[in-house]
Design an enzyme around this catalytic site. Structure first.
Site, PDB file in Angstrom:
ATOM      1  N   LYS A   1     -14.780  -4.342   5.949  1.00  0.00           N
ATOM      2  CA  LYS A   1     -14.277  -5.182   4.870  1.00  0.00           C
ATOM      3  C   LYS A   1     -15.250  -6.286   4.493  1.00  0.00           C
ATOM      4  CE  LYS A   1     -11.890  -8.446   7.882  1.00  0.00           C
ATOM      5  NZ  LYS A   1     -10.726  -9.305   8.064  1.00  0.00           N
TER       6      LYS A   1
ATOM      7  N   ASP B   1      -2.556  -7.857  -5.465  1.00  0.00           N
ATOM      8  CA  ASP B   1      -2.995  -6.685  -4.744  1.00  0.00           C
ATOM      9  C   ASP B   1      -3.520  -5.606  -5.689  1.00  0.00           C
ATOM     10  OD1 ASP B   1      -3.345  -5.282  -2.472  1.00  0.00           O
ATOM     11  OD2 ASP B   1      -1.221  -4.971  -2.036  1.00  0.00           O
TER      12      ASP B   1
ATOM     13  N   GLN C   1       1.143 -11.047  -3.307  1.00  0.00           N
ATOM     14  CA  GLN C   1      -0.286 -10.754  -3.232  1.00  0.00           C
ATOM     15  C   GLN C   1      -0.788 -10.297  -4.601  1.00  0.00           C
ATOM     16  OE1 GLN C   1      -0.025  -7.625  -0.180  1.00  0.00           O
ATOM     17  NE2 GLN C   1      -1.381  -8.890   1.051  1.00  0.00           N
TER      18      GLN C   1
ATOM     19  N   ARG D   1       6.654 -11.240   5.423  1.00  0.00           N
ATOM     20  CA  ARG D   1       6.101 -11.083   6.764  1.00  0.00           C
ATOM     21  C   ARG D   1       6.755 -12.074   7.702  1.00  0.00           C
ATOM     22  NH1 ARG D   1      -0.326 -10.103   5.368  1.00  0.00           N
ATOM     23  NH2 ARG D   1       0.074  -8.306   4.030  1.00  0.00           N
TER      24      ARG D   1
ATOM     25  N   CYS E   1       0.784  -1.227   0.000  1.00  0.00           N
ATOM     26  CA  CYS E   1       0.000   0.000   0.000  1.00  0.00           C
ATOM     27  C   CYS E   1       0.823   1.288   0.000  1.00  0.00           C
ATOM     28  CB  CYS E   1      -1.014   0.033   1.136  1.00  0.00           C
ATOM     29  SG  CYS E   1      -1.022  -1.353   2.222  1.00  0.00           S
TER      30      CYS E   1
END
Length: 640
Positions: free
Chosen positions: A464, A382, A380, A362, A333
């Site tokens: 979400k 994304d 991802q 991660r 992001c």
RNA sequence: GCCAGCGUAGCUCAGACGGCAGAGCAGCUGAUUCGUAAUCAGCGGGUCGGAGGUUCGAUUCCUCUCGCUGGCUCCA
């Protein structure tokens, strides 16, 4: 004077003295089968539940799916009962029914061995056969505390002190008594088809600072067939395990030398990923997305501004050089946001849909790593959507449509959808939350997908939608997530200039559709059991020459088919056809083309379809046409 | 990270009071030229996950460590 309580059961009406067990009514009912529970106002009650107020009851019989949870809960008591008989020194913890069975936690200084489990299961059968009545008791708190204190069940005493009111409910069968809300089956004899499955560690009340207990898992069903079906399901799941199939089919590998949670995609896995990504990109372009590439590290300050250093605990430690600290990215992001902020944005250019197959890292704790499903480095699928409030609903609709379109192409057409709303602690304006939640829900309604609302289960930065997909054997996997993010929009002070000439805050939608390539691939392997549909299969066609003299023809066809873009191999080993076929079948190659004298003479191949066997001769042209069609349509089945 | 279990050839697994480490499959070599799920023969292959300790001697016993598995926990 005793008060009389009106109880309606099916068509009959009874009057019971207050406090008498509801089961009194059963003697008057001409029911051929004995019920195991009552149901009143949607709630299951023990047969011995005391008449407390006017009620309308329905009867629940053994085998009723609603009673399955009760059966399993009673089975967990049976388990605890057996354990306390065999190991009197053990303290019992908690033992609920869970999704596919039940468990019970025990405090014991030694571990339970597989032999212990066998002995416990045997004891359980013994107690079940005795058909002990399961009694519901309501006791004053002090008395319950006294009972469990005398048995030296300190964990139970702790629970009663914590959870119990003035009166507490307990259940007793034989010498075993447990603090429990119930309801339960009327007697242990009804627990017939059960099995203990595994033992593992668990923290008391889930607190990792607290004592560690041993959790015994089991399952129970109303019929032997259901139990066997479930055990078969477990076997089937084992056969599909991507950690076994992956290396076996040479799709990927992991290495101690690399470190946990880090995956190498081998050529056969990589080509599948390539196909998935190509499809993904194509569909994103069609939906008006643009692509972004971003680096794998960035200065730590960026992650301070985004709030990750403060709120996100899965970051690897930073690297330091040239006097600056850099952070391996756990998310994409901030990069997309930087791109957005690279110049002033106008309302006219929104929505911006920026997608990236972004590889993130991660720090997952070593104990949670699991094959491809839980790793430390992953990509991802994304995207971030920056939009105005009047575009929000349409954007979310678009995301859901794209997600289901992609998933359906892999054969995932059954979903469980959750809308998670504002939690107690949240950032952002209430007004925005309401607007966003409404947009999410409207989009869900429009999609026609059934969904459920997880009240207050949203993340602190925004509401979400999560979509779980159901695989070939009914297991659910979380893939798609669509999240509003008020936090980052705020922290990075995202703006656009509106029609009114003033600055406005755009909505930031963060979404991943397949989740991550690694995880999705793992799910796919299990879903297909390694039998990838033709468009994804690493080797789509294998040509098997019968004897050496057929090899030239095999090569000729290979060249021809490769020119069509098909992935084709020739097995030129000097083995018998039988062996070559076996080899190809084991490799789960979808199409096997056997060529010998006959095929050469009429420019054909003898086609064999994986799992379906010999389909006879087919001309080269027909083969090409059909394979082309199957690939183009991304057909999940192979038909000729 | 925590609890428990498991680490022996590329894979699946035997094995041993603590005394020269085995099989099948796979691999390599050779023979076989074959019609729809395993042709035959020969050969190579191991610091018995790693480090330390006990011992005359450790793959075996002990400690630590790494990895995997089942859970717990975590999951922006």
């Amino acid at each position: 004077m005793d008060e009389l309580i009106k109880i309606k059961v099916e068509e009959s009406v009874f009057f019971l003295k207050k406090g008498t067990p509801l089961s009194e009514v059963l003697s008057e009912l001409p029911s051929p089968q004995k019920p195991i529970l009552f149901k009143s106002e949607g709630q299951l009650l023990d047969l011995s539940f005391p008449a407390d107020r006017e009620r309308e009851l329905s009867l629940v019989f053994a085998g009723d799916p609603q009673a399955l949870e009760v059966l399993r809960h009673s089975a967990s008591h049976l388990l605890a009962h057996a354990v306390t008989e065999l190991f009197p020194e053990v303290q019992v913890g908690m033992g609920p029914a869970v999704e596919n069975g039940y468990y019970y936690d025990f405090l014991r200084d030694r571990a339970f061995t597989p032999e212990d489990l066998e002995a416990i299961e045997k004891k359980m059968r013994e107690i079940a056969t005795q058909d002990l009545p399961i009694e519901r008791l309501v006791l004053p708190k002090e008395e319950a505390v006294k009972i469990f204190s005398e048995k030296n069940q300190k964990l139970k005493v702790e629970l009663i002190e914590e959870k119990g009111g003035a009166e507490v409910t307990c259940y007793r069968q034989g010498n075993f008594i447990d603090f429990c809300l119930g309801p339960h089956l009327p007697s242990t004899g009804l627990i017939k088809h059960f099995k203990l499955l595994s033992v593992s560690g668990a923290y008391w009340k889930g607190d990792e600072r607290g004592p560690q207990l041993q959790r015994i898992y089991g399952t129970a069903f109303f019929s032997e067939k259901e139990l066997q079906d479930y055990l078969n399901f477990l076997e089937e799941a084992k056969k599909r395990d991507h950690r076994r199939l992956g290396p076996e089919l040479e799709l990927f590998s992991t290495h101690e030398e690399l470190g946990g949670g880090l995956v190498i995609w081998h050529p056969k896995g990589a080509i599948i990923r390539h196909e998935i990504e190509a499809f993904w990109k194509e569909e994103h372009l069609k939906d008006g997305y643009d692509f972004i590439y971003s680096p794998h590290i960035a200065k730590l300050d960026l992650w301070k501004r985004s709030g990750h250093t403060e709120f996100y605990d899965a970051m690897f430690p930073p690297l330091e050089f040239e006097g600056f600290k850099y952070q391996l990215k756990p998310m994409n992001c901030p990069f997309h946001i930087m791109a957005y902020k690279s110049r002033q944005r106008s309302y006219r250019e929104l929505p911006l849909r920026w997608a990236e197959l972004g590889t993130v890292y991660r720090y997952e704790r070593s104990g949670v790593l699991h094959g491809l499903l839980r790793v430390r480095g992953f990509t991802q699928d994304d995207a971030h959507i920056f939009c105005r409030d009047d575009q929000l609903e349409a954007e979310i609709k678009g995301v859901i449509r794209l997600a289901t379109k992609l998933l359906a192409a892999f054969g995932f057409e059954s979903y469980q959808v959750y809308l998670a709303t504002r939690p107690e602690k949240y950032v952002g304006k209430l007004e925005d939350w309401n607007k966003a939640e409404q947009a999410l829900e409207e989009a869900l309604k429009a999609s026609g997908l059934p969904y459920q609302i997880d009240e207050g289960e949203g993340v602190f930065y925004g509401p979400k939608i999560d979509i779980k997909i159901k695989d070939a054997i009914g297991r659910l996997w979380q893939c798609t997530t669509v999240q509003l993010d008020f936090n980052l929009a705020e922290r990075f002070d995202l703006t656009y200039v509106g029609e009114d000439g003033h600055f406005h805050r755009p909505f930031l939608i963060h979404r991943a559709l397949l989740g991550s390539m690694e995880r999705f691939f793992g799910v796919l392997i299990e879903h297909y059991k390694g039998n990838f549909p033709l468009w994804l299969a690493p080797v789509q066609i294998i040509i098997l020459p019968i004897a050496d003299r057929h090899e030239a023809y095999a090569r000729e066809i290979q060249t021809r088919l490769r020119a069509e873009g098909f992935r084709v191999q020739v097995d030129d080993s000097r083995e018998k056809v039988n062996k070559k076929i076996r080899e190809a079948e084991v490799q789960k190659i979808p199409l096997i083309a056997v060529v010998g004298d006959k095929e050469i003479s009429n420019q054909s191949v003898s086609l064999r379809i994986h799992g379906l066997g010999d389909r006879g001769q087919i001309s080269l042209e027909a083969l090409i046409q059909q394979v082309k069609t199957l690939i183009q349509n991304k057909s999940l089945e192979i038909k000729f």
